[in-house]
Design a protein around this motif. Structure first.
Motif, PDB file in Angstrom:
ATOM      1  N   LEU A  48       1.075  -1.209  -0.688  1.00 57.80           N
ATOM      2  CA  LEU A  48       0.427  -0.088   0.286  1.00 57.80           C
ATOM      3  C   LEU A  48       0.802   1.278  -0.040  1.00 57.80           C
ATOM      4  CD1 LEU A  48      -2.583   1.501   0.041  1.00 57.80           C
ATOM      5  CD2 LEU A  48      -2.717   1.672   2.875  1.00 57.80           C
ATOM      6  N   ASP A  49       0.846   2.347  -0.888  1.00 53.81           N
ATOM      7  CA  ASP A  49       1.539   3.678  -0.934  1.00 53.81           C
ATOM      8  C   ASP A  49       0.721   4.305  -0.311  1.00 53.81           C
ATOM      9  OD1 ASP A  49       2.207   5.657  -1.834  1.00 53.81           O
ATOM     10  OD2 ASP A  49       2.884   4.759  -3.777  1.00 53.81           O
ATOM     11  N   THR A  50       0.930   4.778   0.634  1.00 53.04           N
ATOM     12  CA  THR A  50       0.517   5.699   1.815  1.00 53.04           C
ATOM     13  C   THR A  50       0.431   7.488   1.189  1.00 53.04           C
ATOM     14  OG1 THR A  50       1.995   6.042   3.087  1.00 53.04           O
ATOM     15  CG2 THR A  50       1.192   4.745   3.641  1.00 53.04           C
ATOM     16  N   VAL A  51       1.284   7.801  -0.310  1.00 51.60           N
ATOM     17  CA  VAL A  51       1.017   8.865  -0.285  1.00 51.60           C
ATOM     18  C   VAL A  51       0.298   8.964  -1.246  1.00 51.60           C
ATOM     19  CG1 VAL A  51       2.698  10.623  -1.288  1.00 51.60           C
ATOM     20  CG2 VAL A  51       3.250   9.399   0.525  1.00 51.60           C
ATOM     21  N   ALA A  52       0.767   8.212  -2.675  1.00 54.16           N
ATOM     22  CA  ALA A  52      -0.386   7.895  -3.775  1.00 54.16           C
ATOM     23  C   ALA A  52      -2.059   7.319  -3.040  1.00 54.16           C
ATOM     24  CB  ALA A  52       0.156   6.544  -5.303  1.00 54.16           C
ATOM     25  N   ARG A  53      -1.246   6.572  -1.994  1.00 53.30           N
ATOM     26  CA  ARG A  53      -2.980   6.118  -1.971  1.00 53.30           C
ATOM     27  C   ARG A  53      -3.757   4.796  -2.619  1.00 53.30           C
ATOM     28  NH1 ARG A  53      -6.975   9.781   1.929  1.00 53.30           N
ATOM     29  NH2 ARG A  53      -4.472  10.288   3.307  1.00 53.30           N
ATOM     30  N   HIS A  54      -2.155   4.199  -3.595  1.00 51.05           N
ATOM     31  CA  HIS A  54      -3.283   3.296  -3.815  1.00 51.05           C
ATOM     32  C   HIS A  54      -2.301   1.780  -3.755  1.00 51.05           C
ATOM     33  CE1 HIS A  54       0.000   5.281  -6.847  1.00 51.05           C
ATOM     34  NE2 HIS A  54       0.229   3.441  -6.331  1.00 51.05           N
ATOM     35  N   LEU A  55      -2.652   0.222  -4.483  1.00 51.69           N
ATOM     36  CA  LEU A  55      -2.423  -0.226  -3.776  1.00 51.69           C
ATOM     37  C   LEU A  55      -1.933  -1.310  -5.320  1.00 51.69           C
ATOM     38  CD1 LEU A  55      -5.015  -3.147  -2.650  1.00 51.69           C
ATOM     39  CD2 LEU A  55      -3.349  -2.653  -1.525  1.00 51.69           C
ATOM     40  N   ILE A  56      -0.543  -1.660  -4.889  1.00 50.97           N
ATOM     41  CA  ILE A  56       0.319  -1.938  -5.920  1.00 50.97           C
ATOM     42  C   ILE A  56       0.530  -3.577  -5.632  1.00 50.97           C
ATOM     43  CG2 ILE A  56       2.447  -1.988  -6.537  1.00 50.97           C
ATOM     44  CD1 ILE A  56       2.976   0.390  -5.425  1.00 50.97           C
ATOM     45  N   ASP A  57       0.416  -4.427  -6.602  1.00 44.77           N
ATOM     46  CA  ASP A  57      -0.011  -6.576  -6.578  1.00 44.77           C
ATOM     47  C   ASP A  57       1.994  -6.496  -6.814  1.00 44.77           C
ATOM     48  OD1 ASP A  57       0.674  -6.067  -9.126  1.00 44.77           O
ATOM     49  OD2 ASP A  57      -0.789  -7.126 -10.218  1.00 44.77           O
ATOM     50  N   ASN A  58       2.468  -8.192  -6.588  1.00 48.45           N
ATOM     51  CA  ASN A  58       3.696  -8.355  -7.068  1.00 48.45           C
ATOM     52  C   ASN A  58       4.123  -8.563  -8.153  1.00 48.45           C
ATOM     53  OD1 ASN A  58       3.893  -9.555  -4.776  1.00 48.45           O
ATOM     54  ND2 ASN A  58       3.346 -11.473  -4.759  1.00 48.45           N
ATOM     55  N   GLU A  59       3.367  -7.887  -8.968  1.00 50.23           N
ATOM     56  CA  GLU A  59       3.864  -7.163 -10.487  1.00 50.23           C
ATOM     57  C   GLU A  59       3.934  -5.931 -10.453  1.00 50.23           C
ATOM     58  OE1 GLU A  59       1.211  -9.818 -13.637  1.00 50.23           O
ATOM     59  OE2 GLU A  59       1.928 -11.592 -12.652  1.00 50.23           O
ATOM     60  N   GLY A  60       3.737  -5.243  -9.655  1.00 44.51           N
ATOM     61  CA  GLY A  60       3.458  -3.782 -10.044  1.00 44.51           C
ATOM     62  C   GLY A  60       2.460  -3.281 -10.559  1.00 44.51           C
ATOM     63  N   MET A  61       1.658  -4.232 -10.777  1.00 45.17           N
ATOM     64  CA  MET A  61       0.160  -3.593 -11.502  1.00 45.17           C
ATOM     65  C   MET A  61      -0.539  -3.020  -9.821  1.00 45.17           C
ATOM     66  SD  MET A  61      -0.297  -3.859 -14.227  1.00 45.17           S
ATOM     67  CE  MET A  61      -2.106  -3.852 -14.711  1.00 45.17           C
ATOM     68  N   ILE A  62      -0.560  -1.187 -10.991  1.00 45.95           N
ATOM     69  CA  ILE A  62      -1.666  -0.343  -9.380  1.00 45.95           C
ATOM     70  C   ILE A  62      -2.972  -0.708  -9.261  1.00 45.95           C
ATOM     71  CG2 ILE A  62      -2.273   2.097  -9.380  1.00 45.95           C
ATOM     72  CD1 ILE A  62       0.830   2.646 -10.267  1.00 45.95           C
ATOM     73  N   VAL A  63      -3.695  -0.897  -8.146  1.00 47.37           N
ATOM     74  CA  VAL A  63      -5.102  -0.823  -8.041  1.00 47.37           C
ATOM     75  C   VAL A  63      -5.430   0.140  -7.602  1.00 47.37           C
ATOM     76  CG1 VAL A  63      -7.402  -2.182  -7.153  1.00 47.37           C
ATOM     77  CG2 VAL A  63      -4.875  -3.053  -7.750  1.00 47.37           C
ATOM     78  N   ALA A  64      -6.343   1.602  -7.748  1.00 45.73           N
ATOM     79  CA  ALA A  64      -7.150   2.616  -6.923  1.00 45.73           C
ATOM     80  C   ALA A  64      -7.822   1.924  -6.133  1.00 45.73           C
ATOM     81  CB  ALA A  64      -7.618   3.330  -8.806  1.00 45.73           C
ATOM     82  N   LEU A  65      -8.111   3.082  -4.643  1.00 43.55           N
ATOM     83  CA  LEU A  65      -8.988   2.510  -3.965  1.00 43.55           C
ATOM     84  C   LEU A  65      -9.560   4.385  -3.512  1.00 43.55           C
ATOM     85  CD1 LEU A  65      -6.095   1.124  -1.281  1.00 43.55           C
ATOM     86  CD2 LEU A  65      -8.025   0.192  -2.357  1.00 43.55           C
TER      87      LEU A  65
END
Length: 246
Positions: A147-164
């Motif tokens: 969890l990126d606490t600045v951008a506030r999104h999730l990142i999976d093992n492959e570097g894909m971003i999941v918006a929240l």
């Protein structure tokens, strides 16, 4: 000696600022005023402040900008109440998304402002002890996710971003700050955004379901967020924190 809460009011309108400060002092608080972000930072660096009342519409750095900066600074945990214009729905939404704890619409009744302040401080002090605070500028690592606490999104093992969404991020942060701890629905309600209390009370289960979907969880056999019958939920995965540039 009994602690007296210190409220800092940041508003470029001198009359409104002084009116709020005087009312808070008469209500038993220690209150200070600042006309802009520069004066605010001076007070924050020199004095302990328990809650910030922050106007959105100010020249220079506006309230939204200051809120975002505070959430990425050493004052990241400072409770913030935003003052917004009556017809500026976007400002209210952005304020909550950037980390404000609540808002009051101008013009407001002083008693409503006081009630909001009391509610925020009460929620802030219901935080369970020994919580693991995740700081802005860090990555919170758990299972196959970060969890990126600045951008506030999730990142999976492959570097894909999941918006929240804002609500999803705040709920996930609560779980990550309290791993391996059963949290009741009331605690989740109090630790998440307070302005939508009635909404969350009716739909906290739905919000948990949405976060599970973001984590690709099977609702029947969840790995990260498990339901504790008659109690609430528990985040079962170990949590570690690393700097974002590591």
């Amino acid at each position: 000696m009994e602690h007296i809460d210190h409220i800092l009011v940041v508003d470029d309108d001198r009359d409104i600022r002084e009116l709020i400060v005087d009312y808070l002092v008469k209500s038993g608080y220690h209150a200070s005023g600042a006309a802009n972000g520069k004066e605010m930072r001076v007070i924050l660096d020199k004095q302990h402040v328990d809650l910030l009342v922050l106007d959105v519409m100010m020249p220079g750095d506006d309230g939204l900008t200051l809120c975002r900066q505070l959430r990425s600074s050493k004052h990241k945990d400072l409770p913030i109440l935003m003052l917004t214009a009556r017809n500026e729905d976007t400002d209210r939404i952005l304020g909550l998304e950037m980390g404000a704890d609540d808002y009051v619409v101008k013009p407001f009744v002083a008693r409503e402002l006081l009630a909001r302040i009391k509610a925020i401080l009460r929620r802030f002090r219901t935080m369970p002890p020994n919580l693991q605070v995740t700081e802005a500028g860090r990555l919170v690592v758990f299972g196959e996710w970060q969890l990126d606490t600045v951008a506030r999104h999730l990142i999976d093992n492959e570097g894909m971003i999941v918006a929240l969404s804002g609500a999803e991020y705040r709920l996930l942060r609560v779980f990550l700050d309290h791993p391996q701890r059963v949290l009741t629905r009331d605690q989740l309600l109090n630790l998440t955004q307070g302005r939508d209390a009635e909404l969350f009370e009716r739909s906290i289960d739905l919000l948990v379901s949405r976060v599970r979907q973001r984590l690709n969880e099977d609702a029947r056999t969840p790995v990260y967020i498990k339901t504790v019958r008659s109690e609430g939920y528990v985040f079962t995965m170990p949590v570690t924190i690393k700097e974002a540039n590591e």
